[in-house]
Structure formats: C-alpha cells, structure tokens
Design a protein around this motif. Structure first.
Motif, PDB file in Angstrom:
ATOM      1  N   GLY A  57      11.828 -19.133   4.648  1.00 43.15           N
ATOM      2  CA  GLY A  57      11.025 -19.726   5.715  1.00 43.15           C
ATOM      3  C   GLY A  57      10.259 -20.974   5.326  1.00 43.15           C
ATOM      4  N   PHE A  58      10.414 -21.414   4.087  1.00 43.77           N
ATOM      5  CA  PHE A  58       9.836 -22.690   3.666  1.00 43.77           C
ATOM      6  C   PHE A  58      10.618 -23.174   2.448  1.00 43.77           C
ATOM      7  N   ALA A  59      10.442 -24.437   2.100  1.00 45.80           N
ATOM      8  CA  ALA A  59      11.192 -25.047   0.995  1.00 45.80           C
ATOM      9  C   ALA A  59      10.610 -24.598  -0.341  1.00 45.80           C
ATOM     10  N   ILE A  60      11.064 -23.448  -0.793  1.00 48.11           N
ATOM     11  CA  ILE A  60      10.589 -22.882  -2.051  1.00 48.11           C
ATOM     12  C   ILE A  60      11.325 -23.504  -3.238  1.00 48.11           C
ATOM     13  N   THR A  61      12.478 -24.125  -2.971  1.00 45.36           N
ATOM     14  CA  THR A  61      13.305 -24.685  -4.036  1.00 45.36           C
ATOM     15  C   THR A  61      14.126 -25.847  -3.481  1.00 45.36           C
ATOM     16  N   GLY A  62      14.939 -26.446  -4.317  1.00 42.04           N
ATOM     17  CA  GLY A  62      15.770 -27.566  -3.873  1.00 42.04           C
ATOM     18  C   GLY A  62      15.178 -28.900  -4.276  1.00 42.04           C
ATOM     19  N   ASN A  63      15.568 -29.974  -3.562  1.00 42.20           N
ATOM     20  CA  ASN A  63      15.141 -31.328  -3.908  1.00 42.20           C
ATOM     21  C   ASN A  63      13.664 -31.587  -3.656  1.00 42.20           C
ATOM     22  N   ASP A  64      13.117 -31.035  -2.596  1.00 35.01           N
ATOM     23  CA  ASP A  64      11.711 -31.273  -2.249  1.00 35.01           C
ATOM     24  C   ASP A  64      10.982 -29.958  -1.988  1.00 35.01           C
ATOM     25  N   PRO A  65      10.815 -29.131  -3.029  1.00 30.39           N
ATOM     26  CA  PRO A  65      10.131 -27.857  -2.794  1.00 30.39           C
ATOM     27  C   PRO A  65       8.655 -28.062  -2.482  1.00 30.39           C
ATOM     28  N   VAL A  66       8.133 -27.159  -1.680  1.00 25.56           N
ATOM     29  CA  VAL A  66       6.716 -27.156  -1.342  1.00 25.56           C
ATOM     30  C   VAL A  66       5.986 -26.387  -2.443  1.00 25.56           C
ATOM     31  N   ALA A  67       4.891 -26.948  -2.919  1.00 27.69           N
ATOM     32  CA  ALA A  67       4.087 -26.220  -3.902  1.00 27.69           C
ATOM     33  C   ALA A  67       3.513 -24.978  -3.220  1.00 27.69           C
ATOM     34  N   PHE A  68       3.597 -23.856  -3.880  1.00 29.42           N
ATOM     35  CA  PHE A  68       3.069 -22.627  -3.298  1.00 29.42           C
ATOM     36  C   PHE A  68       2.329 -21.837  -4.367  1.00 29.42           C
ATOM     37  N   ASN A  69       1.396 -21.042  -3.930  1.00 27.76           N
ATOM     38  CA  ASN A  69       0.626 -20.197  -4.830  1.00 27.76           C
ATOM     39  C   ASN A  69       1.195 -18.794  -4.804  1.00 27.76           C
ATOM     40  N   TYR A  70       1.345 -18.237  -5.973  1.00 27.55           N
ATOM     41  CA  TYR A  70       1.785 -16.847  -6.068  1.00 27.55           C
ATOM     42  C   TYR A  70       0.726 -16.069  -6.833  1.00 27.55           C
ATOM     43  N   ASN A  71       0.693 -14.776  -6.570  1.00 28.04           N
ATOM     44  CA  ASN A  71      -0.281 -13.909  -7.229  1.00 28.04           C
ATOM     45  C   ASN A  71       0.133 -13.607  -8.668  1.00 28.04           C
ATOM     46  N   PHE A  72       1.416 -13.307  -8.847  1.00 28.02           N
ATOM     47  CA  PHE A  72       1.935 -13.022 -10.181  1.00 28.02           C
ATOM     48  C   PHE A  72       3.457 -13.069 -10.155  1.00 28.02           C
ATOM     49  N   ILE A  73       4.033 -13.138 -11.352  1.00 24.48           N
ATOM     50  CA  ILE A  73       5.475 -12.994 -11.534  1.00 24.48           C
ATOM     51  C   ILE A  73       5.663 -11.892 -12.561  1.00 24.48           C
ATOM     52  N   SER A  74       6.487 -10.910 -12.231  1.00 30.02           N
ATOM     53  CA  SER A  74       6.791  -9.809 -13.149  1.00 30.02           C
ATOM     54  C   SER A  74       8.235  -9.924 -13.612  1.00 30.02           C
ATOM     55  N   ASP A  75       8.472  -9.480 -14.824  1.00 33.79           N
ATOM     56  CA  ASP A  75       9.810  -9.463 -15.403  1.00 33.79           C
ATOM     57  C   ASP A  75      10.304  -8.020 -15.424  1.00 33.79           C
ATOM     58  N   HIS A  76      11.378  -7.767 -14.674  1.00 36.75           N
ATOM     59  CA  HIS A  76      11.965  -6.423 -14.635  1.00 36.75           C
ATOM     60  C   HIS A  76      13.333  -6.422 -15.312  1.00 36.75           C
ATOM     61  N   GLY A  77      13.520  -7.264 -16.303  1.00 31.80           N
ATOM     62  CA  GLY A  77      14.806  -7.334 -16.983  1.00 31.80           C
ATOM     63  C   GLY A  77      15.767  -8.242 -16.241  1.00 31.80           C
ATOM     64  N   ARG A  78      16.623  -7.662 -15.445  1.00 31.25           N
ATOM     65  CA  ARG A  78      17.601  -8.455 -14.696  1.00 31.25           C
ATOM     66  C   ARG A  78      16.978  -9.124 -13.469  1.00 31.25           C
ATOM     67  N   TRP A  79      15.769  -8.745 -13.118  1.00 31.25           N
ATOM     68  CA  TRP A  79      15.113  -9.282 -11.917  1.00 31.25           C
ATOM     69  C   TRP A  79      13.702  -9.734 -12.223  1.00 31.25           C
ATOM     70  N   PHE A  80      13.350 -10.896 -11.689  1.00 33.86           N
ATOM     71  CA  PHE A  80      11.966 -11.336 -11.674  1.00 33.86           C
ATOM     72  C   PHE A  80      11.413 -10.986 -10.299  1.00 33.86           C
ATOM     73  N   GLU A  81      10.124 -10.757 -10.237  1.00 31.15           N
ATOM     74  CA  GLU A  81       9.465 -10.450  -8.971  1.00 31.15           C
ATOM     75  C   GLU A  81       8.298 -11.414  -8.782  1.00 31.15           C
ATOM     76  N   ILE A  82       8.380 -12.228  -7.740  1.00 34.54           N
ATOM     77  CA  ILE A  82       7.297 -13.146  -7.409  1.00 34.54           C
ATOM     78  C   ILE A  82       6.495 -12.500  -6.283  1.00 34.54           C
ATOM     79  N   ALA A  83       5.196 -12.346  -6.509  1.00 28.98           N
ATOM     80  CA  ALA A  83       4.308 -11.751  -5.503  1.00 28.98           C
ATOM     81  C   ALA A  83       3.472 -12.849  -4.875  1.00 28.98           C
ATOM     82  N   LEU A  84       3.478 -12.901  -3.544  1.00 31.60           N
ATOM     83  CA  LEU A  84       2.684 -13.876  -2.831  1.00 31.60           C
ATOM     84  C   LEU A  84       2.345 -13.352  -1.452  1.00 31.60           C
TER      85      LEU A  84
END
Length: 122
Positions: A57-84
């Motif tokens: 729903g917003f430009a989180i990545t690509g050529n012109d990503p929007v800066a966004f704030n996240y609460n945390f990023i967790s590492d679950h091995g094969r998966w990262f989890e971004i909380a926002l």
C-alpha cells in the motif's frame, strides 16, 4: 506475495501447499498475538517492487521508496519480520531471507543484523 488481512485470507494462506513450515507457524501466532485486525504481508523471492508496493500500500521498496518507521526487525532464520503500525493497525511484513528476494527490502533486513563493515575480509 501473500496478504493476510482477514480470516478468509488467513485460511487461504495457511492452505497454501507450498507454504514454508516456519511461516505456517509464525502467521497464526502473530494473528493470535495481535488480533484479527492485524495486517500481515509475506514478501518472497521473485516478488517485484511494483507488486510489493501495490500489496503493502505504499512504496516500501524500489527506485523511490518512502522512508518509514518500524518498531523492530526480528530474525527468524529463513524469515525476517518487520513490525510497524500502518493506519493505526499492527502490521507485520515477513521477508524471505533468500538471494532471490527483492534487494531493497532484503537489504534493509540484512543491514539491521549485519552493520556496514562487519563482513569485510571474510
């Protein structure tokens, strides 16, 4: 790319025959912890920036990503989890830790755990 925003999409995601077992455990756990109003997105290898941005729903990545704030990023091995929080809703974005995952969002997750210079000379 998976999007879990209600009970129907949760059931659909969990019925995917090729869903990673770790993700199959993480998704319902987060829904239980955060409630059924939570939004969960799964970014997998091969998902393009256009697809990712449209689903999230917003430009989180690509050529012109929007800066966004996240609460945390967790590492679950094969998966990262971004909380926002998006539009006052608890949101989790699961990002596959795979070389085929879109570089911008994958790089954000990797840089959280592997700061600049740490891998040099290895």
């Amino acid at each position: 790319m998976l999007k879990v925003i209600d009970r129907a999409s949760l059931a659909s995601a969990l019925n995917e025959p090729n869903l990673d077992p770790d993700l199959r455990a993480l998704i319902p756990l987060r829904v239980e912890q955060l409630g059924h109003d939570a939004k969960l997105f799964v970014i997998q290898g091969g998902d393009t920036p256009d697809v990712i941005n449209a689903v999230v729903g917003f430009a989180i990545t690509g050529n012109d990503p929007v800066a966004f704030n996240y609460n945390f990023i967790s590492d679950h091995g094969r998966w990262f989890e971004i909380a926002l929080i998006l539009d006052d809703v608890s949101t989790r974005i699961f990002v596959e830790n795979d070389p085929g995952t879109e570089l911008g969002i994958h790089g954000l997750c990797l840089s959280h755990f592997w700061p600049d210079g740490e891998g040099e000379g290895r």
